[in-house]
Write a protein that holds these residues in place. Structure first.
Motif, short mmCIF file in Angstrom:
data_model
loop_
_atom_site.label_atom_id
_atom_site.label_comp_id
_atom_site.label_asym_id
_atom_site.label_seq_id
_atom_site.Cartn_x
_atom_site.Cartn_y
_atom_site.Cartn_z
N LYS A 1 -55.15 69.95 30.39
CA LYS A 1 -55.10 69.39 29.04
C LYS A 1 -54.38 70.36 28.11
O LYS A 1 -54.45 71.57 28.29
N VAL A 2 -53.69 69.84 27.12
CA VAL A 2 -52.98 70.69 26.16
C VAL A 2 -53.98 71.58 25.43
O VAL A 2 -54.98 71.09 24.87
N GLY A 3 -53.75 72.88 25.46
CA GLY A 3 -54.60 73.81 24.73
C GLY A 3 -55.95 74.07 25.35
O GLY A 3 -56.80 74.74 24.74
N ASP A 4 -56.20 73.56 26.55
CA ASP A 4 -57.50 73.75 27.19
C ASP A 4 -57.32 73.94 28.69
O ASP A 4 -57.20 72.97 29.45
N ALA A 5 -57.31 75.18 29.12
CA ALA A 5 -57.11 75.49 30.54
C ALA A 5 -58.32 75.15 31.40
O ALA A 5 -58.27 75.25 32.62
N PHE A 6 -59.41 74.70 30.76
CA PHE A 6 -60.64 74.37 31.50
C PHE A 6 -60.84 72.87 31.65
O PHE A 6 -61.83 72.45 32.23
N ASP A 7 -59.91 72.05 31.13
CA ASP A 7 -60.03 70.60 31.24
C ASP A 7 -58.98 70.09 32.22
O ASP A 7 -57.78 70.11 31.96
N TRP A 8 -59.45 69.60 33.39
CA TRP A 8 -58.59 69.06 34.44
C TRP A 8 -59.01 67.63 34.80
O TRP A 8 -58.91 67.20 35.94
N ASN A 9 -59.44 66.90 33.80
CA ASN A 9 -59.87 65.51 33.98
C ASN A 9 -58.66 64.59 33.80
O ASN A 9 -58.18 64.39 32.69
N TYR A 10 -58.17 64.02 34.93
CA TYR A 10 -56.99 63.16 34.88
C TYR A 10 -57.33 61.72 34.49
O TYR A 10 -56.41 60.92 34.26
N ALA A 11 -58.59 61.39 34.42
CA ALA A 11 -59.00 60.01 34.09
C ALA A 11 -60.17 60.01 33.11
O ALA A 11 -61.28 59.56 33.44
N PRO A 12 -59.96 60.51 31.90
CA PRO A 12 -61.05 60.51 30.92
C PRO A 12 -61.35 59.09 30.44
O PRO A 12 -60.57 58.17 30.65
N ASP A 13 -62.49 58.92 29.79
CA ASP A 13 -62.88 57.60 29.29
C ASP A 13 -61.86 57.07 28.29
O ASP A 13 -61.58 55.87 28.24
N THR A 14 -61.31 57.97 27.49
CA THR A 14 -60.29 57.58 26.51
C THR A 14 -58.97 58.27 26.86
O THR A 14 -58.91 59.49 26.95
N ILE A 15 -57.93 57.50 27.10
CA ILE A 15 -56.62 58.04 27.43
C ILE A 15 -55.98 58.64 26.19
O ILE A 15 -55.90 57.98 25.14
N THR A 16 -55.53 59.87 26.28
CA THR A 16 -54.86 60.54 25.16
C THR A 16 -53.58 61.19 25.65
O THR A 16 -53.40 61.42 26.84
N GLU A 17 -52.70 61.50 24.72
CA GLU A 17 -51.42 62.13 25.08
C GLU A 17 -51.56 63.59 25.44
O GLU A 17 -50.61 64.21 25.93
N THR A 18 -52.73 64.17 25.20
CA THR A 18 -52.94 65.59 25.49
C THR A 18 -53.79 65.82 26.74
O THR A 18 -54.02 66.97 27.11
N GLN A 19 -54.24 64.78 27.39
CA GLN A 19 -55.15 64.92 28.52
C GLN A 19 -54.46 65.58 29.72
O GLN A 19 -53.24 65.68 29.78
N ALA A 20 -55.24 66.01 30.69
CA ALA A 20 -54.71 66.56 31.93
C ALA A 20 -53.95 65.47 32.68
O ALA A 20 -54.28 64.28 32.58
N VAL A 21 -52.94 65.88 33.44
CA VAL A 21 -52.10 64.91 34.13
C VAL A 21 -51.54 65.54 35.40
O VAL A 21 -51.38 66.76 35.47
N SER A 22 -51.24 64.71 36.38
CA SER A 22 -50.61 65.19 37.61
C SER A 22 -49.56 64.18 38.03
O SER A 22 -49.47 63.07 37.50
N GLY A 23 -48.76 64.55 39.03
CA GLY A 23 -47.69 63.67 39.47
C GLY A 23 -48.18 62.36 40.01
O GLY A 23 -47.55 61.32 39.84
N VAL A 24 -49.33 62.36 40.68
CA VAL A 24 -49.82 61.16 41.34
C VAL A 24 -50.31 60.11 40.35
O VAL A 24 -50.36 58.92 40.66
N ASN A 25 -50.68 60.53 39.12
CA ASN A 25 -51.16 59.54 38.14
C ASN A 25 -50.29 59.52 36.88
O ASN A 25 -50.74 59.13 35.82
#
Length: 265
Positions: free
Chosen positions: A53-77
Motif C-alpha cells: 500500500k502507498v505509504g504503508d510497508a505493512f499493508d499487503w492486502n490485495y483485496a480490501p473491503d473497499t477498493i482504493t487507488e492506494t491499496q496493495a497490488v500485484s501483477g496477478v490482480n
C-alpha cells in the motif's frame, strides 16, 4: 528500520501477508517506488511483481473491503498484468516510470497500476543480470548492464541505447554473469557511471571495473591494487550535508565499507 526510534524490528504485516511461494521462498528483489515497497524475484513465479500500500510497508492486502487507488497490488490482480518475461531487476526511474529488467527484454510500468498503469515493451532481445546492475543520473536517465554485454542508457520516452562499443564492448562481453556480480553507481562529482564487477567465487582474483565519463563520452578501466576482497558487493550514494559526507560507499566482500576518494591514486 525506523529512523525515528533507530530500531530494527521484524517485518510483520498488519494486513495481508508478505509475498511467498509454495516452497516458502520469498522475493529476492526489493525497491521503493511512489511510496510503495516493490518486490519480485520469487523462484516459483519469476514474472510476478508485488507492491505494498502507498505509504504503508505493512499493508499487503490485495483485496480490501473497499477498493482504493492506494491499496496493495500485484501483477496477478492488476489490469497491467504480470511481466511477460522473468524479472531480474527493478529500476524506479521517476514517480511515473518503473522499469522491469527481465531475462531477455526490458519493460516499463507507466503510471501506478491502481491508477491505470500499463506495461510497455522498451527493448526486446536485451536482458539484464539479476540484482542492481543499474543506476540513475541527475537528469532521470538510467544506465543498465545488458545480458549481451555492455551498458545501455535509457531515457524516459526514448527507449534504451547502447553506449559501449569496440574493444570496451568486447571486454564486457567476456564477463560471466553466473560467476560475477555487476553493480552500477552514478558519480555526480565526476559526471559518470562506475561499473563494478565482483567475482562471487572465494579466492578469485580481482576483476576489471569500468568508468564511463559522460562529459567526454569515453570509457576507462579501474582495477583495485588491493586484494579481491576490496571488490564491491554493494554500492550506495551517501549525500550528507558536509562536503566530506557526500560520497560513494562501497561494501566489500571482506565486510568493510569504503568510500570512493577522488584524491586517492
Amino acid at each position: 528500520y525506523k529512523a525515528t526510534t533507530r530500531a530494527i524490528t521484524t517485518w510483520t504485516p498488519t494486513s495481508g501477508s508478505l509475498p511467498i511461494d509454495s516452497a516458502s521462498k520469498r522475493p529476492t528483489l526489493i525497491e521503493n517506488w511512489r511510496g510503495r515497497i516493490v518486490m519480485s524475484g520469487i523462484e516459483a513465479d519469476p514474472a510476478e511483481w508485488y507492491m505494498s500500500k502507498v505509504g504503508d510497508a505493512f499493508d499487503w492486502n490485495y483485496a480490501p473491503d473497499t477498493i482504493t487507488e492506494t491499496q496493495a497490488v500485484s501483477g496477478v490482480n492488476s489490469p497491467a498484468g504480470l511481466a511477460p518475461d522473468v524479472i531480474k531487476c527493478i529500476i524506479p526511474v521517476t514517480d511515473d516510470i518503473l522499469i522491469f529488467g527481465c531475462d531477455h527484454s526490458i519493460w516499463q510500468m507507466s503510471g501506478d497500476p491502481m491508477l491505470g498503469g500499463r506495461l510497455d515493451l522498451v527493448a526486446d532481445g536485451v536482458g539484464t543480470p539479476w540484482g542492481r546492475p543499474w543506476c540513475r543520473d541527475s537528469s532521470s536517465s538510467y544506465y543498465v548492464f545488458g545480458t549481451r554485454g555492455g551498458v545501455y542508457r535509457g531515457t524516459p520516452g526514448q527507449g534504451v541505447q547502447k553506449i559501449t562499443e569496440g574493444r570496451m564492448e568486447e571486454r564486457m562481453n567476456s564477463i560471466n554473469l553466473d560467476t560475477n556480480l555487476v553493480r552500477l553507481v552514478w558519480n555526480e562529482r565526476e559526471k559518470g557511471v562506475h561499473v563494478f564487477v565482483t567475482p562471487l567465487e572465494t579466492g578469485a582474483t580481482s576483476s576489471e571495473n569500468y568508468f564511463y565519463c559522460s562529459r567526454s563520452n569515453s570509457w576507462w578501466i579501474d582495477k583495485f591494487a588491493g586484494a579481491a576482497s576490496h571488490d564491491c558487493r554493494a554500492v550506495h550514494v551517501f549525500d550528507g550535508d558536509s562536503s566530506t559526507d557526500r560520497a560513494i560507499l562501497m561494501g566489500g566482500a571482506d565486510g568493510y565499507i569504503r568510500k570512493w576518494d577522488v584524491d586517492a591514486k
